[in-house]
Design an enzyme around this catalytic site. Structure first.
Site, PDB file in Angstrom:
ATOM      1  N   CYS A 260      13.698  11.330   6.686  1.00 18.58           N
ATOM      2  CA  CYS A 260      13.535  11.061   8.117  1.00 18.58           C
ATOM      3  C   CYS A 260      14.855  11.283   8.844  1.00 18.58           C
ATOM      4  CB  CYS A 260      13.024   9.653   8.322  1.00 18.58           C
ATOM      5  SG  CYS A 260      13.991   8.466   7.429  1.00 18.58           S
TER       6      CYS A 260
ATOM      7  N   GLN B 185       1.996  19.227   3.459  1.00 19.94           N
ATOM      8  CA  GLN B 185       3.359  19.369   3.961  1.00 19.94           C
ATOM      9  C   GLN B 185       3.797  20.838   3.924  1.00 19.94           C
ATOM     10  OE1 GLN B 185       4.569  16.466   5.154  1.00 19.94           O
ATOM     11  NE2 GLN B 185       6.027  17.869   6.101  1.00 19.94           N
TER      12      GLN B 185
ATOM     13  N   VAL C  71       0.459   7.682  12.867  1.00 13.06           N
ATOM     14  CA  VAL C  71      -0.085   6.559  12.098  1.00 13.06           C
ATOM     15  C   VAL C  71       0.624   5.264  12.514  1.00 13.06           C
ATOM     16  CG1 VAL C  71      -0.315   5.583   9.781  1.00 13.06           C
ATOM     17  CG2 VAL C  71      -0.774   8.011  10.148  1.00 13.06           C
ATOM     18  N   GLY C  72       1.938   5.326  12.640  1.00 14.35           N
ATOM     19  CA  GLY C  72       2.712   4.125  12.963  1.00 14.35           C
ATOM     20  C   GLY C  72       2.272   3.493  14.273  1.00 14.35           C
TER      21      GLY C  72
ATOM     22  N   GLY D  48       6.657   5.789   8.118  1.00 10.45           N
ATOM     23  CA  GLY D  48       5.816   6.975   8.000  1.00 10.45           C
ATOM     24  C   GLY D  48       5.816   7.741   9.298  1.00 10.45           C
ATOM     25  N   SER D  49       4.725   8.419   9.560  1.00 10.45           N
ATOM     26  CA  SER D  49       4.673   9.310  10.729  1.00 10.45           C
ATOM     27  C   SER D  49       4.424   8.532  12.022  1.00 10.45           C
ATOM     28  CB  SER D  49       3.567  10.336  10.527  1.00 10.45           C
ATOM     29  OG  SER D  49       2.334   9.673  10.421  1.00 10.45           O
ATOM     30  N   ASN D  50       4.734   9.176  13.138  1.00  7.12           N
ATOM     31  CA  ASN D  50       4.579   8.515  14.435  1.00  7.12           C
ATOM     32  C   ASN D  50       3.137   8.213  14.788  1.00  7.12           C
ATOM     33  OD1 ASN D  50       7.365   9.452  14.655  1.00  7.12           O
ATOM     34  ND2 ASN D  50       7.122   8.601  16.705  1.00  7.12           N
TER      35      ASN D  50
ATOM     36  N   GLU E 182       8.981  17.078  14.751  1.00  6.42           N
ATOM     37  CA  GLU E 182       9.511  16.885  13.403  1.00  6.42           C
ATOM     38  C   GLU E 182       8.767  17.800  12.434  1.00  6.42           C
ATOM     39  OE1 GLU E 182       8.525  13.282  11.166  1.00  6.42           O
ATOM     40  OE2 GLU E 182      10.662  13.060  10.771  1.00  6.42           O
TER      41      GLU E 182
ATOM     42  N   GLU F  17       9.049   2.288  11.270  1.00  5.06           N
ATOM     43  CA  GLU F  17      10.135   3.259  11.145  1.00  5.06           C
ATOM     44  C   GLU F  17       9.487   4.630  11.022  1.00  5.06           C
ATOM     45  OE1 GLU F  17      13.139   2.759  11.792  1.00  5.06           O
ATOM     46  OE2 GLU F  17      13.089   0.574  11.756  1.00  5.06           O
TER      47      GLU F  17
ATOM     48  N   LYS G 229       0.883  -1.167   0.000  1.00  5.61           N
ATOM     49  CA  LYS G 229       0.000   0.000   0.000  1.00  5.61           C
ATOM     50  C   LYS G 229       0.925   1.222   0.000  1.00  5.61           C
ATOM     51  CE  LYS G 229      -2.306   3.534   1.647  1.00  5.61           C
ATOM     52  NZ  LYS G 229      -1.869   4.729   0.909  1.00  5.61           N
TER      53      LYS G 229
HETATM   54  P1  NAP Z   1       2.108   8.963   6.975  1.00  5.64           P
HETATM   55  O1  NAP Z   1       1.069   9.996   6.843  1.00  5.64           O
HETATM   56  O2  NAP Z   1       2.236   8.266   8.264  1.00  5.64           O
HETATM   57  O3  NAP Z   1       1.809   7.900   5.825  1.00  5.64           O
HETATM   58  C1  NAP Z   1       2.587   6.745   5.632  1.00  5.64           C
HETATM   59  C2  NAP Z   1       1.738   5.680   4.958  1.00  5.64           C
HETATM   60  O4  NAP Z   1       0.704   5.256   5.862  1.00  5.64           O
HETATM   61  C3  NAP Z   1       1.010   6.170   3.711  1.00  5.64           C
HETATM   62  O5  NAP Z   1       0.980   5.128   2.776  1.00  5.64           O
HETATM   63  C4  NAP Z   1      -0.366   6.478   4.239  1.00  5.64           C
HETATM   64  O6  NAP Z   1      -1.384   6.479   3.264  1.00  5.64           O
HETATM   65  C5  NAP Z   1      -0.549   5.331   5.218  1.00  5.64           C
HETATM   66  N1  NAP Z   1      -1.606   5.527   6.203  1.00  5.64           N
HETATM   67  C6  NAP Z   1      -2.212   6.682   6.582  1.00  5.64           C
HETATM   68  N2  NAP Z   1      -3.174   6.432   7.500  1.00  5.64           N
HETATM   69  C7  NAP Z   1      -3.180   5.094   7.715  1.00  5.64           C
HETATM   70  C8  NAP Z   1      -3.938   4.228   8.547  1.00  5.64           C
HETATM   71  N3  NAP Z   1      -4.895   4.682   9.359  1.00  5.64           N
HETATM   72  N4  NAP Z   1      -3.667   2.908   8.516  1.00  5.64           N
HETATM   73  C9  NAP Z   1      -2.700   2.423   7.735  1.00  5.64           C
HETATM   74  N5  NAP Z   1      -1.967   3.187   6.896  1.00  5.64           N
HETATM   75  C10 NAP Z   1      -2.193   4.517   6.892  1.00  5.64           C
HETATM   76  O7  NAP Z   1       3.555   9.518   6.642  1.00  5.64           O
HETATM   77  P2  NAP Z   1       3.965  10.394   5.358  1.00  5.64           P
HETATM   78  O8  NAP Z   1       3.409  11.749   5.561  1.00  5.64           O
HETATM   79  O9  NAP Z   1       3.684   9.664   4.110  1.00  5.64           O
HETATM   80  O10 NAP Z   1       5.561  10.408   5.513  1.00  5.64           O
HETATM   81  C11 NAP Z   1       6.226  11.313   6.325  1.00  5.64           C
HETATM   82  C12 NAP Z   1       6.662  10.665   7.620  1.00  5.64           C
HETATM   83  O11 NAP Z   1       7.399   9.480   7.374  1.00  5.64           O
HETATM   84  C13 NAP Z   1       7.581  11.505   8.456  1.00  5.64           C
HETATM   85  O12 NAP Z   1       7.157  11.503   9.794  1.00  5.64           O
HETATM   86  C14 NAP Z   1       8.949  10.825   8.351  1.00  5.64           C
HETATM   87  O13 NAP Z   1       9.792  11.005   9.430  1.00  5.64           O
HETATM   88  C15 NAP Z   1       8.551   9.427   8.189  1.00  5.64           C
HETATM   89  N6  NAP Z   1       9.608   8.658   7.538  1.00  5.64           N
HETATM   90  C16 NAP Z   1      10.365   7.819   8.306  1.00  5.64           C
HETATM   91  C17 NAP Z   1      11.385   7.077   7.747  1.00  5.64           C
HETATM   92  C18 NAP Z   1      12.190   6.146   8.577  1.00  5.64           C
HETATM   93  O14 NAP Z   1      12.756   5.220   8.038  1.00  5.64           O
HETATM   94  N7  NAP Z   1      12.265   6.321   9.882  1.00  5.64           N
HETATM   95  C19 NAP Z   1      11.640   7.176   6.374  1.00  5.64           C
HETATM   96  C20 NAP Z   1      10.859   8.041   5.615  1.00  5.64           C
HETATM   97  C21 NAP Z   1       9.827   8.773   6.212  1.00  5.64           C
HETATM   98  P3  NAP Z   1      -1.767   7.824   2.419  1.00  5.64           P
HETATM   99  O15 NAP Z   1      -1.131   7.652   1.143  1.00  5.64           O
HETATM  100  O16 NAP Z   1      -3.241   7.828   2.306  1.00  5.64           O
HETATM  101  O17 NAP Z   1      -1.245   8.981   3.171  1.00  5.64           O
END
Ligand code: NAP
Ligand code: MG
Length: 487
Positions: A289, A336, A237-238, A233-235, A390, A255, A180
């Site tokens: 990240c 963003q 959601v994670g 992804g974000s904290n 962040e 992550e 996904k």
């Molecule tokens: P996000 O909003 O958490 O989204 C990540 C993924 O989760 C997307 O595919 C999103 O779908 C999906 N998602 C959203 N809601 C969900 C739910 N309720 N259940 C399951 N999946 C769901 O993060 P982002 O804005 O895409 O990315 C930015 C964040 O990622 C930042 O916080 C960054 O630090 C983090 N990041 C971390 C790393 C690492 O390795 N530590 C690497 C890269 C990024 P949608 O497409 O609909 O949004």
């Protein structure tokens, strides 16, 4: 095989077939450098379609797990070759979908190819150990077995590398995958999946379903036949994903965010430190990240460091990522962009001193995009929002300290612990930093951003679920150990 397009609509890939969603709805993928440029449309799929993909992945796993590692690796080598032949096209798609510059998109795609080859080779490496039994007539050893179906949920900031660094190890160890991808970069992810399809992987081994996180991501998280979820992804959601998967007894890996510091010690090579700070903070528009977001500087060199940093920051060329010579692109999407502007507001409100940037860019080449100036604050204290949260954008805070000890305290004074770096020529300071810094990646005389695919990657504290990805570490997540005793 290529995706059939219906008015630039890209399809889901389920059980070896490209199919449209029964919802009849598509979502637009927009170029953040020019919002009038629609890259294409992706399916807004339903929970039922996600569940069908899981059924296909579960069925396919039965024969996929029986192939030898060598045979599974042969498929991954093929995927790598196909991706390599499409590197320019896929990199351009990435730049259009999320805005990073074309050289960066090419670099990331090349990394994806290297990751595929690394894990293809993993099919021939050892999976267990012989452990002496207390019974001299017995043989005891460990082996590893796949988990089953792995759900892969990925963000938009590395739309090629992250799906690949999760899918390639999942597959080589005998799991099947339902991906996904983030909506914002779903077309780039679909093009990566086209490479898997073209390599002839058996139907159902790799599936991708696009749609909103709250529908498709949630359905993947909740499906009891998905044995493990790997998420970046974000904290917020994670953590919710982790709780749901834990509640149903699945395995998960998260992550998440970072608030990565760089410490500039009094004995640092300042030119090197300035260059690495700019690269770590502003490349990819700060949307890594591992991006640098706090710069902690010893007072003896504070003014000279600051002056050099401001001079270099002014030289940054900002614009559409497809334009040659552009160094920094736009924020990846509207939300963003608004988030970054609201953090700038917060910084001002809470009394930080704005040294550079702070505004949206306007005028020719900027008006239709989500461009923000590289922004530098000083007099930032640990109680401020921009110190703690962040931002995921081109914003850094400068913090002056009197000693390395104080610098380390400040560096550790956040909930995150992903990456950190120090600039110093003193071995004692290096060792203190290695010992005291609470981060999964510590880097010396090198920027905070940057990972090598053969080394473990992941964070401490709130940055991860304390698991690691990439390199050999991937094996720990994507397999289960079986202890064997033969008498
Ligand atoms: P996000 O909003 O958490 O989204 C990540 C993924 O989760 C997307 O595919 C999103 O779908 C999906 N998602 C959203 N809601 C969900 C739910 N309720 N259940 C399951 N999946 C769901 O993060 P982002 O804005 O895409 O990315 C930015 C964040 O990622 C930042 O916080 C960054 O630090 C983090 N990041 C971390 C790393 C690492 O390795 N530590 C690497 C890269 C990024 P949608 O497409 O609909 O949004
Ligand atoms: Mg977009």
């Amino acid at each position: 095989m290529t995706v059939q397009t219906q008015k630039e609509s890209f399809l889901n890939f389920v059980n070896g077939e490209w199919i449209a969603s029964s919802s009849g709805k598509v979502g637009a993928s927009i170029n953040p450098a020019n919002k009038e440029d629609i890259v294409g449309y992706v399916q807004m799929s339903t929970k039922e379609e996600l569940d069908q993909a899981v059924v296909a992945a579960k069925a396919a796993q039965q024969s996929w797990k029986k192939l030898s590692g060598h045979d599974r690796g042969t498929y991954l080598f093929k995927v790598a070759d196909i991706l390599e032949s499409r590197i320019d096209e896929i990199a351009e798609c990435m730049t259009r979908e999320m805005g990073k510059t074309l050289p960066e998109s090419k670099g990331e795609t090349a990394r994806g190819i290297a990751i595929l080859r690394y894990y293809a080779g993993e099919g021939l490496r050892k999976v267990g150990d012989v452990i002496p039994s207390t019974d001299s007539s017995a043989l005891m050893f460990t082996t590893r077995v796949p988990l089953g179906v792995v759900g892969v949920i990925t963000p938009w900031n590395f739309p090629v590398a992250i799906p690949i660094w999760k899918m390639a190890p999942a597959l080589i160890y005998g799991n099947t995958v339902v991906l996904k991808p983030a909506q914002d970069t779903a077309i780039t992810a679909l093009k990566v999946v086209e490479c898997f399809a073209e390599a002839g992987l058996p139907a159902g081994v790799v599936n991708v379903v696009t749609g909103s996180g709250s529908v498709i991501g949630q359905a993947l998280t909740d499906n009891p036949d998905v044995n493990a979820i790997t998420f970046t992804g974000s904290n917020g959601v994670g953590k919710r994903i982790g709780q749901s998967v834990l509640a149903r007894g699945g395995k998960y890996q998260l992550e998440m965010g970072g608030k990565n510091p760089v410490i500039v010690a009094a004995d640092a090579n300042l030119d090197l430190a300035v260059e690495a700070t700019i690269s770590g903070a502003f490349r990819s528009t700060g949307q890594k990240c591992t991006a640098t977001s706090r710069v902690i500087i010893q007072n003896e060199i504070y003014e000279s460091f600051k002056e050099k940093l401001l001079t270099k920051t002014k030289e940054i060329r900002i614009g559409g990522g497809m334009i040659e010579g552009i160094w920094m692109g736009p924020c990846a999407n509207e939300s963003q962009f608004n988030t970054v502007l609201s953090y700038i507001e917060k910084g001002l409100e809470e009394g930080a001193n704005l040294l550079a940037g702070g505004k949206q860019l306007t005028g020719e080449g900027y008006d239709n995009g989500y461009f923000v100036e590289p922004t530098i604050f000083e007099n930032v204290t640990s109680d401020m929002t921009i110190f703690q949260e962040e931002v995921f954008g081109p914003l850094i805070s400068l913090i002056k300290v009197n000693s390395l000890e104080e610098g380390l305290e400040v560096a550790n004074d956040v909930q995150f612990g992903l990456s950190a770096s120090i600039f110093t020529t003193n071995i004692q300071k290096m060792l203190s930093f290695i010992n005291e810094m609470e981060a999964g990646l510590v880097r010396i005389n090198s920027e905070s951003a940057g990972v090598e695919l053969q080394a473990p990657f992941g964070g401490m504290k709130q940055s991860s679920s304390h698991s690691r990805e990439q390199g050999e570490a991937a094996k720990e997540f994507f397999t289960s150990i079986k202890t064997v005793f033969i008498k």
